[in-house]
Design an enzyme around this catalytic site. Structure first.
Site, PDB file in Angstrom:
ATOM      1  N   GLU A 246      38.198  45.828  34.243  1.00 40.74           N
ATOM      2  CA  GLU A 246      36.879  45.316  34.614  1.00 40.74           C
ATOM      3  C   GLU A 246      36.825  45.317  36.137  1.00 40.74           C
ATOM      4  OE1 GLU A 246      34.723  44.987  32.364  1.00 40.74           O
ATOM      5  OE2 GLU A 246      36.070  45.052  30.649  1.00 40.74           O
ATOM      6  N   CYS A 280      31.226  40.006  39.733  1.00 39.67           N
ATOM      7  CA  CYS A 280      31.054  41.452  39.542  1.00 39.67           C
ATOM      8  C   CYS A 280      29.620  41.810  39.194  1.00 39.67           C
ATOM      9  CB  CYS A 280      31.993  41.945  38.442  1.00 39.67           C
ATOM     10  SG  CYS A 280      33.734  41.807  38.844  1.00 39.67           S
TER      11      CYS A 280
END
Length: 471
Positions: A246, A280
């Protein structure tokens, strides 16, 4: 002052060296953390290997996950206060993260009890007549979990929870900035009765800890959240391992001419400024159709100027200090580059101590780093576009593709965006920062590979063994 030791094979143990931890806002010492060596990292894998051989029945996995959730819920304020102390996350955001982690553990307990398997119709071919086939889900093996600073409880749970549900022992290296929080989390699992070796906390430098795990063939899965550069380096160093990565993003949102502009502007605050923009999926780029641009910019500039900033210990604070002074300096330099090329700062841009005010930028170029790289701070760039097709082209003109969103009243426009936007998730009239902990979550391009979201992470950490029987 908290002393944080290593946790290996069910035992807390000292290391040869220690480092001091200070409160991000006050600068006061809050703890001492033991720093692992390469030998400690190897010991953790030894313990995990022995645990894997002993096994961990499914019902016990689920019960441990449930008891861990109950422990964290009972100590929620302690967890939230530690997150805020270590990284300066506003306390309300820290409390929300802890609450989400309790739910994530609940999902993991559920998945432990329904590991995927299926029957295979062997008589679908002539040669299989008289046979019975079925699959059983087995743990892939030891999981190395390498976690970031920005969600030091819930993102760690997104790695440990599915691994335990799958029956995989874990060797955990948390961010250097959140080692005390990782210690609290490990204590929760210990109190819940996790078997020795199934969770090993190793705080140390990547050069010693992560390198040791990369080179050890017994580590089967590497699950990592962090920068794209580091993620791809991890995979390149050990391509034979399963990787769930990720990675970075520069999250984009489109506001169409027919959108509810007030709603889009309000959601911009949540999407861009939660956790001071250090996520993110934090909103970074907005493409607005010309007919809605003036209204949107006016509303967002007004809302940004009113955001409470400063002391992260106050319930009212939305934007607190960035995780390090070097990050403040980096983002400030990127803003200066953009303004020198013609971008205009409509709100914020100022720095007070380690707090960067919520910053709204107009007329930035696609090549400006505040647009094309990952800012990881409370900065949003808004670009006016003639139509949605142009917006889609600019959204996709990026090396990243994690979450993206569009605000529109048109179902046709929404479906076109869902089809054409290059991202792991597309949200319609929902902030692009949204994540429910059970949904599939992951990106394309430089935003990574594999999927989290508890059910999907369990699938990444198990492998299906086929069994064929004939009487």
């Amino acid at each position: 002052m908290r002393e944080q030791k290593l946790f290996i094979d069910g035992t807390w143990r000292a290391a040869a060296e220690t480092t001091q931890v200070v409160d991000r806002w006050s600068g006061e010492p809050i703890g001492v953390v033991h720093r692992a060596s390469a030998a400690d990292a190897k010991d953790a894998v030894d313990a995990a290997e022995a645990a894997l051989r002993r096994g961990f029945p499914v019902h016990q996995r689920a019960e441990v996950l449930e008891r861990t959730a109950a422990y964290i819920a009972a100590h929620a304020e302690e967890f939230a206060a530690m997150i805020t102390a270590e990284v300066g996350k506003p306390i309300t955001a820290s409390r929300t993260e802890v609450s989400r982690a309790v739910g994530t553990l609940g999902f993991a307990a559920e998945e432990a009890r329904r590991l995927p398997s299926e029957t295979v119709p062997m008589d679908a071919t002539e040669g299989g007549v008289g046979m019975i086939g079925f699959t059983i889900a087995q743990p892939r093996g030891i999981v190395a979990a390498i976690t970031p600073f920005n969600f030091p409880v819930n993102l760690v749970i997104h790695k440990i929870g599915p691994a335990i549900a799958a029956g995989c022992p874990v060797v955990l290296k948390p961010s250097d900035r959140t080692k005390l929080t990782a210690g609290l989390l490990t204590e929760a699992f210990e109190a819940a009765g996790i078997p020795a070796g199934y969770l090993n906390l190793v705080t140390g430098t990547p050069a010693e800890v992560v390198t040791t795990w990369q080179e050890d063939p017994r580590v089967a899965v590497v699950t990592f959240t962090g920068s794209s550069k580091v993620g791809w380096q991890l995979k390149a160093a050990a391509p034979q391992k399963m990787h769930v990565l990720e990675l970075g993003s520069n999250t984009a949102m489109v506001v169409a001419a027919d959108a509810d502009v007030e709603r889009a502007a309000t959601d911009t605050i949540t999407a861009a400024l939660s956790n001071s923009g250090q996520a993110c999926v934090s909103l970074q780029r907005v493409y607005v159709e010309a007919a809605a641009a003036d209204q949107y910019l006016h509303l967002v500039a007004e809302k940004f100027a009113a955001v409470p900033t400063g002391d992260p210990n106050l319930d009212t604070t939305l934007v607190g200090p960035l995780v390090a002074d070097a990050e403040v300096e980096r983002i400030s330099s990127w803003l200066e580059e953009a303004t020198q090329r013609g971008a205009k700062i409509l709100a914020g841009g100022t720095v007070e101590g380690s707090v960067l005010a919520p910053t709204l930028v107009a007329d930035a170029a696609q090549v400006d780093r505040i647009v094309c790289e990952e800012v990881f701070g409370p900065v949003v760039s808004v670009v006016t576009v003639p139509d949605v097709d142009s917006a889609i082209a600019q959204v996709n003109d990026s090396k990243y593709g994690l979450n993206t969103a569009i605000y529109t009243a048109s179902l046709a426009t929404a479906m076109r965006y869902a089809r054409d936007a290059q991202a792991g998730s597309v949200l319609v009239n929902v902030p692009p920062s949204f994540r429910a902990d059970h949904m599939p979550y992951g990106g394309v391009k430089d935003s990574g590979q594999g999927r989290e979201g508890v059910k999907y992470a369990v699938e990444e950490m198990t492998e299906q063994k086929l069994v064929v029987l004939k009487a």
